[in-house]
Every structure is written in C-alpha cells, then in structure tokens.
Design an enzyme around this catalytic site. Structure first.
Site, mmCIF file in Angstrom:
data_model
loop_
_atom_site.group_PDB
_atom_site.id
_atom_site.type_symbol
_atom_site.label_atom_id
_atom_site.label_comp_id
_atom_site.label_asym_id
_atom_site.label_seq_id
_atom_site.Cartn_x
_atom_site.Cartn_y
_atom_site.Cartn_z
ATOM 1 N N ARG A 51 0.474 -0.907 0.025
ATOM 2 C CA ARG A 51 0.062 -0.565 -0.063
ATOM 3 C C ARG A 51 1.042 1.122 0.303
ATOM 4 O O ARG A 51 0.387 2.023 -0.870
ATOM 5 C CB ARG A 51 -0.797 0.231 1.241
ATOM 6 N N ARG A 104 10.242 18.452 -8.932
ATOM 7 C CA ARG A 104 11.738 18.654 -9.129
ATOM 8 C C ARG A 104 12.547 19.445 -8.476
ATOM 9 O O ARG A 104 14.277 18.850 -9.107
ATOM 10 C CB ARG A 104 11.923 19.118 -10.747
ATOM 11 N N LYS A 150 -2.766 6.740 0.366
ATOM 12 C CA LYS A 150 -2.062 7.042 2.283
ATOM 13 C C LYS A 150 -1.280 8.207 2.021
ATOM 14 O O LYS A 150 0.381 7.890 2.795
ATOM 15 C CB LYS A 150 -2.020 6.096 2.677
ATOM 16 N N GLU A 183 -16.352 6.689 6.328
ATOM 17 C CA GLU A 183 -15.249 6.368 7.803
ATOM 18 C C GLU A 183 -14.606 7.176 8.480
ATOM 19 O O GLU A 183 -15.113 8.289 8.637
ATOM 20 C CB GLU A 183 -13.718 5.622 7.043
HETATM 21 N N1 PMP Z 1 -8.686 4.833 7.334
HETATM 22 C C1 PMP Z 1 -8.267 6.037 7.485
HETATM 23 C C2 PMP Z 1 -8.161 8.068 6.975
HETATM 24 C C3 PMP Z 1 -6.464 5.657 8.012
HETATM 25 O O1 PMP Z 1 -5.735 6.691 8.311
HETATM 26 C C4 PMP Z 1 -6.904 4.790 8.588
HETATM 27 C C5 PMP Z 1 -5.377 3.918 9.448
HETATM 28 N N2 PMP Z 1 -4.269 3.286 7.995
HETATM 29 C C6 PMP Z 1 -7.807 3.679 8.175
HETATM 30 C C7 PMP Z 1 -8.776 4.073 7.146
HETATM 31 C C8 PMP Z 1 -7.724 1.649 8.473
HETATM 32 O O2 PMP Z 1 -6.383 1.623 8.088
HETATM 33 P P1 PMP Z 1 -5.799 -0.120 8.289
HETATM 34 O O3 PMP Z 1 -6.648 -1.334 8.934
HETATM 35 O O4 PMP Z 1 -4.965 -0.053 7.370
HETATM 36 O O5 PMP Z 1 -4.733 1.010 9.269
#
Ligand code: PMP
Length: 296
Positions: A51, A104, A150, A183
């Site tokens: 990832r 750059r 991310k 989320e």
């Molecule tokens: N959503 C967001 C915005 C996050 O920052 C995270 C943490 N990485 C997650 C969901 C959960 O992802 P994971 O289970 O891969 O840590």
C-alpha cells in the site's frame, strides 16, 4: 533509548530530524504507513508495504529502496528498539527542495521509520465502547484528494478529529459529499444488522484498510455474512452493533453515534467474536522480527 531510522541511519529520537525545506513539511507532499507488531511478528507487513508503494506510485514519488530492503529496515527498527509488540510509522516525503511546490527541486525522497508502543484509545474504551460524532467536514472526493492514497495530506482527518473532540466525543464519523457514510478519522467503519456485517465500499471514499480486509476475511471464515454496502447515517443509527477498525485503533466497539445509543449500548456479540478472532490472528500470523540473516 528510542532509535529512529532517518535516511539510512539510526539516530536517537532527539536527533531524528528532517530539513525545514522538506516538501513533506512544506506541502504535505509524501506518503505514510502505520503497521503493528504483535509478540514478535509483524502483522500483514507485505500488504502495508504494497500500500505504501502504491500510494507513492500514485503521487509519482520514487521510494529509494526496494520493497524487500524496506521490509528489512522496518524489522531492524523494531530490533533496535527491542520492541516485540508496537506500532511502526513509516514516512516517505518528497524530500528536501526549494520553496516552490514543484517536486522537481527535490532530488531524493526522505525516509523515516519510527517504532513505539501505542494504544490509540484509553484501555477502558475498548471494553466500554466509544462515542462517535458525525462532523461537518466531508471526506474528499476521489478527484479532489483520493482517500485511498495514504498521503501526508491528513488535514481533512485532523480537522474531523478536532471537531469530534470539541463536541465531547471520542472519534469522528465522516460522510462523503453526497452524505453517505465513509469512515472515521483514521479507521474504517462496520455495522452489524440482522446478523450481517456491512461496511462501505471503497468508491464512497475510504482508505482500503488492511484491518478492514482482515475482519471481512475473519467474518467469512466464521460464517458471518459480510458484504460491502453503501450506508446512510440512518443505517448506522439503527444498526445492532457498530465498530471501527484500523492498525492504530485495532478493533474498537462503538456504543453511541450522535446521541443515538447503538444496540444495547454496550459492545455487541459479533463485535466481541471478531475482536477475539482478530486478536488470535495477530498472534499467529506475521513476519518474524527475529533476524533473517538478510542485511541492507
Ligand atoms: N482510514 C483511514 C483514513 C486511515 O488513516 C486508516 C489507518 N491507516 C484506516 C482507515 C485503517 O486502515 P488500516 O486498517 O490499514 O490501518
């Protein structure tokens, strides 16, 4: 003493520094990852590294190590800190450049790896459950700031967390610009309704969580019907159980959302079953921290 990996060297926590000209600082130009180790094993290390490299690829950022060498750096950071159980933070920034935002001017990415013990919420909240607050700030659309990358641009999430905390709640719940549930500020959301486990599909605007994927697998193995489904706030308010998942948060039950009690107001049985299964999985599966003989 805590050791931090910075651009090829292990330095003390106090000496761990990047330039003020680093575009990670100036523009949030970079990517990061959070990983956990449990009792001597790193959970889903390869998935996290993939990832990280995918996020870097998406923003045209070249990671200055091969994926295999980078995995070894992560393991070595745990060893140096004598941590069998802990949280690992990887940061890869665009690196040092000039004041213009054009990448750059940055010849090489900066790499930081930190390993520390970490519990996201106080221990009692894992037993009692947390309270969620739907914040005014929305999760950005894919064509504005893709939530599945991310990146270091986490102001949306920080702002959400601040709004929730200022309202007196433990964590934020973010909707997308169409009003569907996405989320938490750093966690994916699951609801249980009539015995089935539901979680929003990636296209509504979420990070594809590695804990989320593990929970979906565990549910299927245990015969709990589990599927991705677009969720409204009403679906969340009327759910039998709600919980959040994330590497830092692990699995945390939710007992209240915007003043509505969820289910019986205490962590539910399916949440409990999945929490136990996840705990067992993290203690059995994983890449051993012990030296492999491989050197970088
Ligand atoms: N959503 C967001 C915005 C996050 O920052 C995270 C943490 N990485 C997650 C969901 C959960 O992802 P994971 O289970 O891969 O840590």
């Amino acid at each position: 003493m805590a050791w931090v990996f910075v651009d090829g060297d292990f330095v003390s926590k106090e000496e761990a520094k990047l330039s003020v000209y680093d575009h990670g600082l100036l523009y949030g130009d970079g990517v990061f990852e959070g990983i956990r180790a449990y009792e001597g094993k790193v959970f889903r290390l390869r998935e996290h590294m993939e990832r990280l490299y995918a996020s870097a690829h998406a923003i045209l950022l070249e990671v200055p190590y091969s994926l295999e060498d980078f995995e070894e750096i992560v393991l070595e950071t745990l060893r140096r800190n004598e941590l069998a159980t802990g949280y690992i933070r990887i940061v890869v920034t665009r690196g040092r450049g000039d004041l213009g935002l054009d990448p750059r001017s940055c010849p090489r990415a900066s790499v930081v790896v930190i390993a520390e013990p970490l519990a996201l919420f106080p221990k009692e909240l894992y037993e009692k459950g947390i309270r969620l607050f739907t914040v005014a700030v929305r999760r950005p659309r894919q064509d504005i700031l893709p939530p599945q990358v991310k990146s270091l641009n986490y102001l949306n999430n920080v702002y959400a967390k601040v709004q929730a905390r200022r309202a007196g709640y433990d964590e934020a719940l973010l909707l997308n610009t169409e009003g569907y549930v996405t989320e938490g500020s750093g966690e994916n959301i699951f609801v249980v309704k009539d015995g089935a486990l539901l979680t929003p599909p990636p296209w509504v605007g979420i990070l594809k969580g590695i804990t989320r994927a593990a929970v979906l697998e565990l549910a299927k193995e245990r015969g709990i019907p589990a599927r991705e489904e677009v969720l409204t706030l009403t679906d969340v308010y009327t759910a039998d159980e709600v919980f959040l998942t994330g590497t830092a948060a692990e699995i945390v039950p939710v007992v209240e959302v915007d003043g509505r009690t969820i289910g019986a107001g205490k962590p539910g049985p399916i949440t409990g079953e999945l929490l136990e299964a996840f705990r067992a999985l993290t203690r059995t599966e994983g890449v051993p921290i012990a030296p492999s003989g491989r050197r970088v």
